[in-house]
Design a protein around this motif. Structure first.
Motif, mmCIF file in Angstrom:
data_model
loop_
_atom_site.group_PDB
_atom_site.id
_atom_site.type_symbol
_atom_site.label_atom_id
_atom_site.label_comp_id
_atom_site.label_asym_id
_atom_site.label_seq_id
_atom_site.Cartn_x
_atom_site.Cartn_y
_atom_site.Cartn_z
ATOM 1 N N VAL A 1 0.773 -1.191 -0.063
ATOM 2 C CA VAL A 1 -0.043 -0.122 0.078
ATOM 3 C C VAL A 1 0.907 1.391 0.053
ATOM 4 O O VAL A 1 0.604 2.043 -0.757
ATOM 5 C CB VAL A 1 -1.133 0.091 1.147
ATOM 6 N N LEU A 2 1.873 1.441 0.781
ATOM 7 C CA LEU A 2 2.627 2.447 0.914
ATOM 8 C C LEU A 2 3.548 2.684 -0.307
ATOM 9 O O LEU A 2 3.748 3.858 -0.736
ATOM 10 C CB LEU A 2 3.629 2.285 2.237
ATOM 11 N N SER A 3 3.970 1.629 -1.135
ATOM 12 C CA SER A 3 4.648 1.636 -2.178
ATOM 13 C C SER A 3 3.816 2.360 -3.438
ATOM 14 O O SER A 3 4.245 3.056 -3.957
ATOM 15 C CB SER A 3 5.480 0.377 -2.526
ATOM 16 N N GLY B 1 5.509 5.106 -12.234
ATOM 17 C CA GLY B 1 5.758 4.539 -11.139
ATOM 18 C C GLY B 1 4.893 3.484 -10.465
ATOM 19 O O GLY B 1 5.006 2.553 -9.943
ATOM 20 N N THR B 2 3.427 4.237 -10.670
ATOM 21 C CA THR B 2 2.419 3.501 -9.959
ATOM 22 C C THR B 2 2.173 1.996 -10.673
ATOM 23 O O THR B 2 1.907 1.019 -9.923
ATOM 24 C CB THR B 2 1.017 4.226 -10.232
ATOM 25 N N VAL B 3 2.105 1.925 -11.873
ATOM 26 C CA VAL B 3 2.217 0.808 -12.865
ATOM 27 C C VAL B 3 3.292 -0.053 -12.450
ATOM 28 O O VAL B 3 3.010 -1.361 -12.186
ATOM 29 C CB VAL B 3 1.963 0.968 -14.189
ATOM 30 N N MET B 4 4.287 0.351 -12.249
ATOM 31 C CA MET B 4 5.691 -0.616 -12.177
ATOM 32 C C MET B 4 5.511 -1.025 -10.328
ATOM 33 O O MET B 4 5.841 -2.101 -10.499
ATOM 34 C CB MET B 4 7.000 0.377 -12.058
ATOM 35 N N LEU C 1 5.315 -5.024 -9.637
ATOM 36 C CA LEU C 1 6.427 -5.612 -8.803
ATOM 37 C C LEU C 1 5.831 -6.077 -7.624
ATOM 38 O O LEU C 1 6.020 -7.080 -6.930
ATOM 39 C CB LEU C 1 7.526 -4.337 -8.442
ATOM 40 N N SER C 2 4.626 -5.192 -6.788
ATOM 41 C CA SER C 2 4.144 -5.553 -5.610
ATOM 42 C C SER C 2 3.439 -6.893 -5.689
ATOM 43 O O SER C 2 3.426 -7.892 -4.817
ATOM 44 C CB SER C 2 3.378 -4.753 -5.103
ATOM 45 N N MET C 3 2.661 -7.066 -6.728
ATOM 46 C CA MET C 3 1.672 -8.469 -7.058
ATOM 47 C C MET C 3 2.950 -9.617 -7.008
ATOM 48 O O MET C 3 2.754 -10.437 -6.647
ATOM 49 C CB MET C 3 1.042 -8.377 -8.350
#
Length: 140
Positions: A15-17, A108-111, A115-117
């Protein structure tokens, strides 16, 4: 003593990222100075995700390689930040600053989401991964 409850660390980092990038995409609306400052502050505060993420990375590296791994992590972060500053600085010479900031926030949001998933999938316990059937295998 962990900074976060261990089973909550991954959701907090994810969430924070995302929050560290997503507010910048709102610059597409060309906000006034106060709103722009608030968006940047929100994005900056969310960079807290780096602390538990770096701690988890450090804990996964064998003791005899930890110094080298942390050095590589720090170097990679600085080089990629420098490259991003260079690229978006060059872009800002030919476009409005708010457009460049919005583009960097959207990219950045897409990346970070992708990456988070992948990180969440990779950090699931092995038992949970084994119980999930592969694609195409329906549970009957």
């Amino acid at each position: 003593m962990p900074l976060l409850i261990p089973d909550q660390r991954t959701p907090h980092v994810v969430v924070l990222s995302i929050i560290s990038c997503a507010p910048l995409a709102l610059f597409i609306a060309v906000p006034g100075a106060v709103v722009a400052a608030l968006l940047i502050v929100l994005s900056g505060i969310a960079l807290y995700y780096w602390i538990p993420l770096a701690a988890e990375f450090t804990q996964t590296v064998p003791d005899d390689m930890r110094g080298q791994a942390v050095g590589l992590l720090t170097t990679t972060m600085r080089v990629t930040q420098g490259a991003a500053i260079l690229m978006f600085g060059l872009a800002a010479q030919n476009a409005m600053s708010s457009t460049v900031i919005a583009a960097s926030g959207a990219i950045g949001t897409v990346m970070v989401t992708v990456l988070s998933m992948a990180w969440v999938r990779a950090s699931r316990p092995a038992a949970a991964r084994r119980s999930t059937p592969p694609h195409g295998d329906a549970v009957r």
